[in-house]
Design an enzyme around this catalytic site. Structure first.
Site, PDB file in Angstrom:
ATOM      1  N   ASP A 240       0.870  -1.183   0.000  1.00 37.04           N
ATOM      2  CA  ASP A 240       0.000   0.000   0.000  1.00 37.04           C
ATOM      3  C   ASP A 240       0.911   1.239   0.000  1.00 37.04           C
ATOM      4  O   ASP A 240       2.035   1.158  -0.492  1.00 37.04           O
ATOM      5  CB  ASP A 240      -0.939  -0.072   1.214  1.00 37.04           C
ATOM      6  CG  ASP A 240      -2.247   0.674   0.985  1.00 37.04           C
ATOM      7  OD1 ASP A 240      -2.186   1.828   0.534  1.00 37.04           O
ATOM      8  OD2 ASP A 240      -3.325   0.115   1.245  1.00 37.04           O
ATOM      9  N   HIS A 263       2.211   2.185  -3.149  1.00 40.12           N
ATOM     10  CA  HIS A 263       1.273   3.155  -3.716  1.00 40.12           C
ATOM     11  C   HIS A 263       1.808   4.575  -3.605  1.00 40.12           C
ATOM     12  O   HIS A 263       1.052   5.535  -3.603  1.00 40.12           O
ATOM     13  CB  HIS A 263      -0.101   3.041  -3.048  1.00 40.12           C
ATOM     14  CG  HIS A 263      -0.780   1.715  -3.285  1.00 40.12           C
ATOM     15  ND1 HIS A 263      -2.050   1.430  -2.860  1.00 40.12           N
ATOM     16  CD2 HIS A 263      -0.343   0.586  -3.913  1.00 40.12           C
ATOM     17  CE1 HIS A 263      -2.381   0.184  -3.204  1.00 40.12           C
ATOM     18  NE2 HIS A 263      -1.353  -0.342  -3.840  1.00 40.12           N
TER      19      HIS A 263
END
Ligand SMILES: *[C@@H]1O[C@H](CO)[C@@H](O)[C@H](O)[C@H]1NC(C)=O
Ligand SMILES: *[C@@H]1O[C@H](CO)[C@@H](O)[C@H](O)[C@H]1NC(C)=O
Length: 416
Positions: A240, A263
């Protein structure tokens, strides 16, 4: 003259050797007093370090003894290398009597393979440090949260109907003041690897975070409700956000981060219930490789508060999917997404000296609220091309106001 000088040097070196030997002998008895440094070795408090026996109690005892020792001493909790310590959730709490607390992590720490052992009374983090002033955690140890058993199922026990489980955070610092974290490797976190909440004055450096691209919700570092935080010279590979900065944070400096997979580096998400304020964030000299997003600010519709004075400078992208994003329509569930007249207001946002390649065509997407504009957005010396030879890229905006200078692709929505 020279020979007497050499003679004195020999004397001096001998003295140093004697002192060093003495301290080595003392170290063997593990709780030593050298000047005002006191070492609390977890082995002396009963740790086995065999990777199988639960060492939680030994760690708690060493911590408590260190924390309650002399006020003007320097207390070191020592976790020797060459061993692996199995820990259940442990809360290292203060306030402590010494003005400086050190935790030297040379060995490796691993979670219990029995999920039932992860029940804890200190909310949802595995290793938690709270209420400690002047805490330094340092060393080359590796912390393993046994992520794979959580990624498949984040629940410890079957939840009541309608309740969503959150797997534990790997390492959390809470209400810390003047914290230093250096050198550790954090791998396979159940969820967020490193969480800083309500900290003031923290330096995180030379950290290595490793989890696979496919591991759910495994943010690298989350900074929430914290001020004067500096994260630098670290390598983050996660499933993430590499770094996420959320509400209540100000004076945050991020530099020298190698991010990917992951991310990217993100402000937010902001405005999901309650007021969110983020101010003075400086992200510079970072590299993103094959990340899903590069640098972004994400807010929900319907939020309250603001984010301002945020700059991203000296960023390099290598085959990043969505390099530059402002998304004020953030709605990860894609269900019941609000459309609202209020939102977290964004202003004084700078993207400067950014270059590299993208796997997607839309490389700059500044999507501000339709009702509350983003103001003073500066995009300067930003050059992003496609990672696929010959493919065109473009930028787009909604209600973004400010200036674009020396930008490729051309952004016609901002003034030159
Ligand atoms: C930029 O970051 C890299 C690590 O990613 C580091 O080696 C380098 O020294 C940094 N440069 C500056 C100017 O801070
Ligand atoms: C830009 O972001 C907005 C908000 O998430 C999204 O709706 C839109 O599709 C994006 N634009 C492009 C061209 O990808």
């Amino acid at each position: 003259m020279i020979s007497s000088l050499i003679g004195r040097m020999v004397q001096f070196i001998t003295l140093v050797l004697v002192l060093l030997t003495a301290s080595a002998v003392n170290a063997a008895t593990s709780r030593i007093s050298l000047a005002s440094t006191v070492i609390f070795d977890v082995m002396r408090y009963g740790a086995k370090g065999n990777g199988k026996t639960d060492d939680s109690q030994a760690f708690m005892k060493a911590w408590t003894a260190a924390c309650q020792s002399k006020p003007n001493a320097k207390s070191i909790v020592n976790i020797p290398g060459g061993r692996t310590y199995l820990l259940k959730p442990v809360a290292f709490t203060g306030p402590c009597k010494p003005s400086k607390m050190f935790v030297q992590v040379s060995g490796n720490i691993v979670g219990s393979p029995r999920k039932g052992d992860w029940m804890s009374n200190h909310a949802d983090s595995w290793l938690q440090f709270s209420n400690v002033n002047g805490l330094t955690v340092n060393g080359k140890g590796r912390i393993d949260g046994l992520g794979p058993m959580w990624w498949k199922n984040p629940c410890i026990s079957p939840p009541p109907p309608g309740v969503t489980c959150h797997a534990p955070v790997e390492v959390q610092f809470k209400r810390c003041h003047g914290m230093r974290l250096n050198g550790l490797t954090l791998v396979n976190s159940p969820r967020v690897h490193l969480l800083l909440t309500t900290c003031n004055g923290a330096i995180v450096s030379n950290i290595h975070i490793i989890s696979p691209e496919t591991s759910p919700n495994t943010d690298g570092i989350n900074i929430a409700g914290s001020t004067n935080v500096n994260v630098r010279d670290s390598v983050i590979a996660a499933g993430d956000d590499c770094i996420a900065i959320s509400g209540g944070s100000s004076n945050i400096k991020i530099s020298g981060i190698m991010c990917g997979p992951g991310h990217g580096i993100s402000i937010g998400s902001l405005g999901h219930g309650g007021t969110d304020i983020v101010e003075n964030v400086d992200v510079r000299n970072c590299t993103m490789r094959k990340t899903l997003a590069g640098v972004r600010i994400k807010t929900y519709q319907g939020g309250v508060g603001y984010a301002k004075k945020i700059s991203f400078t000296g960023i390099k992208f290598d085959a990043v999917y969505n390099p530059i994003i402002i998304d004020q329509y953030y709605c990860p569930t894609k269900q019941d997404c609000l459309s609202s007249a209020t939102t977290v207001k964004l202003s004084d946002i700078t993207f400067r000296g950014i270059s590299g390649t993208s796997n997607m065509e839309n490389v700059i997407n500044l999507s501000c609220s339709k009702t509350v504009a983003c103001t003073n957005i500066v995009v300067d010396r930003v050059y992003i091309k496609s990672a696929i030879p010959g493919r065109k890229v473009y930028g787009s905006c909604i209600n973004a106001h400010g200036r674009a200078t020396h930008v490729k692709p051309y952004l016609n929505c901002l003034k030159p």
